[in-house]
Scaffold this motif. Structure first.
Motif, PDB file in Angstrom:
ATOM      1  N   ARG A 141      40.881  43.300  34.406  1.00 32.29           N
ATOM      2  CA  ARG A 141      39.997  43.328  35.577  1.00 32.29           C
ATOM      3  C   ARG A 141      40.485  44.301  36.648  1.00 32.29           C
ATOM      4  NH1 ARG A 141      36.349  39.121  36.286  1.00 32.29           N
ATOM      5  NH2 ARG A 141      35.765  40.407  38.059  1.00 32.29           N
TER       6      ARG A 141
ATOM      7  N   GLY B  86      36.450  38.143  41.280  1.00 34.46           N
ATOM      8  CA  GLY B  86      35.309  37.632  40.496  1.00 34.46           C
ATOM      9  C   GLY B  86      34.257  37.000  41.374  1.00 34.46           C
TER      10      GLY B  86
ATOM     11  N   VAL C 292      41.137  38.204  38.902  1.00 32.52           N
ATOM     12  CA  VAL C 292      40.100  37.468  38.166  1.00 32.52           C
ATOM     13  C   VAL C 292      39.320  36.543  39.104  1.00 32.52           C
ATOM     14  CG1 VAL C 292      39.661  35.843  36.279  1.00 32.52           C
ATOM     15  CG2 VAL C 292      41.431  37.595  36.031  1.00 32.52           C
TER      16      VAL C 292
ATOM     17  N   SER D  51      44.318  39.034  30.986  1.00 32.31           N
ATOM     18  CA  SER D  51      42.979  38.896  31.576  1.00 32.31           C
ATOM     19  C   SER D  51      42.929  39.540  32.955  1.00 32.31           C
ATOM     20  CB  SER D  51      42.539  37.435  31.613  1.00 32.31           C
ATOM     21  OG  SER D  51      43.548  36.649  32.171  1.00 32.31           O
TER      22      SER D  51
END
Lengths: 80, 539
Positions: free
Chosen positions: B527, B212, B208, B523
């Motif tokens: 991803r 990200g 993440v 989460s």
């Protein structure tokens, strides 16, 4: 010399190197617990002990000491 | 196999944990052989042929170490032992050199001396730099008498243990093998829960946070490599963004490695401890890639510094006195070994000029920091006053220095690193989204460059950088939350604000923590998908 005498002398030597007066090393003290006792001051400390006691540590030993107690016992073995 | 892949999370890991519990019931030997077997599968997943490289190297080092042990029994065989150790170190370095540096040295020789070597492109076996260092440390320990006896399967697992095989931590035999021998036959449920929690925290950091922000960082470095002009704004976004990307990438990897080992019942040494919170560069290197720093200090810095100090004293030149520092002593006993060690660290990270510059920058930073510490504190009324002033100033300087050096670590070439460095100094103007330029009426200012980006895109990037800075600089890390259970060898909370927060919110096998870890895992899993390798796996 007894372990206590060596600890007092170690504390004095390291205190001089680090510029502190209230340092009290024990057999269990780790390098990471003493602020400023980095690898550079560690080498200075080891060489200061070598000069003070007229001994020479093995390079492999210098790396392997986990706490002050191990330095004391290695030095005692060399002085015996 | 990547830790952050579906096949690892949903197939390999559950099978390993289940199979390991069965193997433990069959006894110590079965458990060790099982771990070696799954580690070989893990390693072979990417390129099975690499087993033909790593397995023979394990045998060669085993034979060398056993021979060293045999000669340890005889007095007066120090020369033979030294010879064997030298052979071991050289053969391991040649092994690494062939795979990692041959092309680089051929290219450098062609550039500098006009030679005509045909460049040999070799696919680097995964984790070879880590594996090589670990084997050298092992041989040195055997030579020094620190290891008195070992079995082949213990040595093989020590080299191959999959949680730390590819990107460390670089472990010592004495740290791991006594733990192997104490593995019980029953699963420790607390350690399993602890390990899986830490793995999920790490997976979240990688999938993440690191991946990200990478979306916002990579295009800037690609643009610089393609020769496009980068403004001050985007150069700094890229520099800070990449620093955060590699921070969470490596923090995530380190958490996952430690978590996997814990789930199996073993503790790895700490390798990463919130380095961006450091207030000086010496402290930074005591917290970033700790086991590499430890290795380089032990096997490069210490021998050089010891040799230099003893030699100076032998010549009657006097050692280094911190209360009365002499420049020549500082240069020969501190600066030279430090700089050389960091130069080697740069070269270890990658066979390229940019990595050498990165190492040289950090070598220079460390020398300046050591020099400063010798001079500056005396100019303050007390140690407390010095600390009070220098902590915030040192923090800012350290962060900026690390960030600047990271540009060299990440850039494709010296050319694009130089361009980005110039852009960070403002030579290409300050970039502002064109909409804002029009709104405020900045068109006439020559140093303002309108950027063709939407406001949403621009502020999303800025928000990512700020959010990750907050997490990295203000929040406790995963080890701090788990500190009560010693998640890595000897980990203790220090007396600082983030530790106090972590102590209050300490991890427990409880419902709230189950929910937190579940959210992080879900989460992160959402991803995971594309092939996003860890940045440190290339080393």
């Amino acid at each position: 010399m007894t372990d206590e005498e060596l600890l007092r002398s170690f504390s004095q030597t390291l205190g001089d190197l680090l510029g502190t007066t209230d340092l009290e090393l024990t057999l269990e003290t780790l390098r990471s617990e003493v602020p400023g006792w980095d690898s550079f001051n560690y080498i200075n400390f080891i060489v200061a002990i070598e000069i003070g006691h007229n001994v020479k540590f093995k390079v492999a030993d210098v790396e392997s000491f986990r706490n002050v107690g191990q330095i004391v016992s290695e030095l005692q073995a060399m002085l015996a | 196999m990547l830790f952050n892949s579906y096949e690892f999370i949903f197939i390999f890991l559950p099978l390993v944990l289940f199979g390991f519990q069965l193997a433990r019931r069959l006894g110590y030997n079965a458990a060790i052989v099982f771990l070696i077997f799954v580690s070989l599968i893990f390693y072979a997943w990417w390129r099975p042929i690499n087993l033909l490289i790593i397995v023979p190297s394990i045998f060669v080092n085993y034979i060398l170490a056993k021979t060293l042990l045999r000669y340890a029994e005889y007095e007066g065989k120090a020369r033979v032992r030294n010879f064997l150790l030298t052979i071991g170190i050289i053969s391991n370095l040649l092994f690494l050199g062939y795979f990692k540096y041959l092309t680089f040295f051929q290219g450098t020789s062609n550039d500098l001396f006009g030679t005509d070597f045909v460049l040999t492109y070799i696919i680097l076996p995964l984790g070879i730099s880590f594996i090589t260092f670990q084997k050298i440390a092992f041989l040195v320990d055997v030579h020094g008498g620190g290891i008195k006896a070992f079995k082949f399967r213990e040595f093989a697992l020590f080299v191959l243990f999959f949680p730390q095989l590819i990107a460390g931590p670089i472990v010592h035999f004495r740290e791991m093998v006594p733990q192997y021998r104490q593995l019980g036959i029953r699963i420790d449920r607390n350690m399993l829960a602890l390990g899986i929690s830490l793995f999920c925290i790490g997976l979240f950091k990688k999938a993440v946070l690191a991946d990200g922000i990478a979306i916002h960082v990579t295009p800037v470095f690609d643009a610089a490599a393609a020769g496009q002009v980068i403004t001050l704004t985007y150069a700094w976004i890229a520099a800070i963004g990449f620093t955060l990307q590699i921070y969470f990438d490596f923090a995530g990897y380190s958490d996952m490695a430690a978590g996997l080992a814990l789930a199996i019942g073993l503790r790895l040494p700490v390798n990463f401890d919130s380095p961006l919170k450091s207030c000086n560069i010496i402290d930074f290197w005591a917290r970033w890639h700790i086991t590499l720093t430890r290795f380089l200090t032990a096997y490069v810095y210490n021998p050089i510094a010891l040799y230099g100090t003893r030699r100076r004293l032998g010549k009657g030149l006097g050692g280094f006195n911190p209360n009365n520092p002499k420049f020549t002593a500082f240069l020969t006993l501190l600066a030279a070994p430090t700089f050389l060690t960091m130069l080697l660290s740069g070269l270890w990270h990658g066979a390229g000029y940019t990595f050498i510059v990165w190492g040289a920058l950090h070598g220079a930073y460390l020398c300046i920091n050591h020099g400063w510490r010798l001079i500056a504190p005396k100019r303050f009324s007390s140690r407390e006053t010095y600390e009070k002033w220098m902590r915030p100033v040192g923090f800012v300087i350290t962060f900026l220095s690390v960030t600047f050096a990271m540009v060299w670590f990440r850039a494709e070439s010296v050319g694009s690193a130089l361009e980005l460095s110039k852009a960070m100094a403002g030579t290409n103007g300050i970039g502002i989204p064109e909409k804002i330029v029009g709104m405020i009426g900045l068109e006439n200012m020559s140093f303002i460059i309108p950027e063709a980006v939407s406001l949403l895109e621009f502020f999303t990037t800025v928000a990512w950088v700020i959010a990750l800075l907050v997490v990295a600089l203000l929040l406790p890390n995963g080890f701090q939350f788990l500190a009560a259970y010693e998640p890595v060898l000897g980990y203790k909370l220090k007396d600082n604000p983030s530790s106090r927060v972590a102590a209050k919110l300490s991890w427990q096998p409880s419902l709230p923590w189950f929910l937190i870890i579940s959210v992080l895992l879900i989460s992160a899993v959402l991803r995971v998908g594309g092939q996003s390798e860890f940045l440190y796996w290339q080393f």
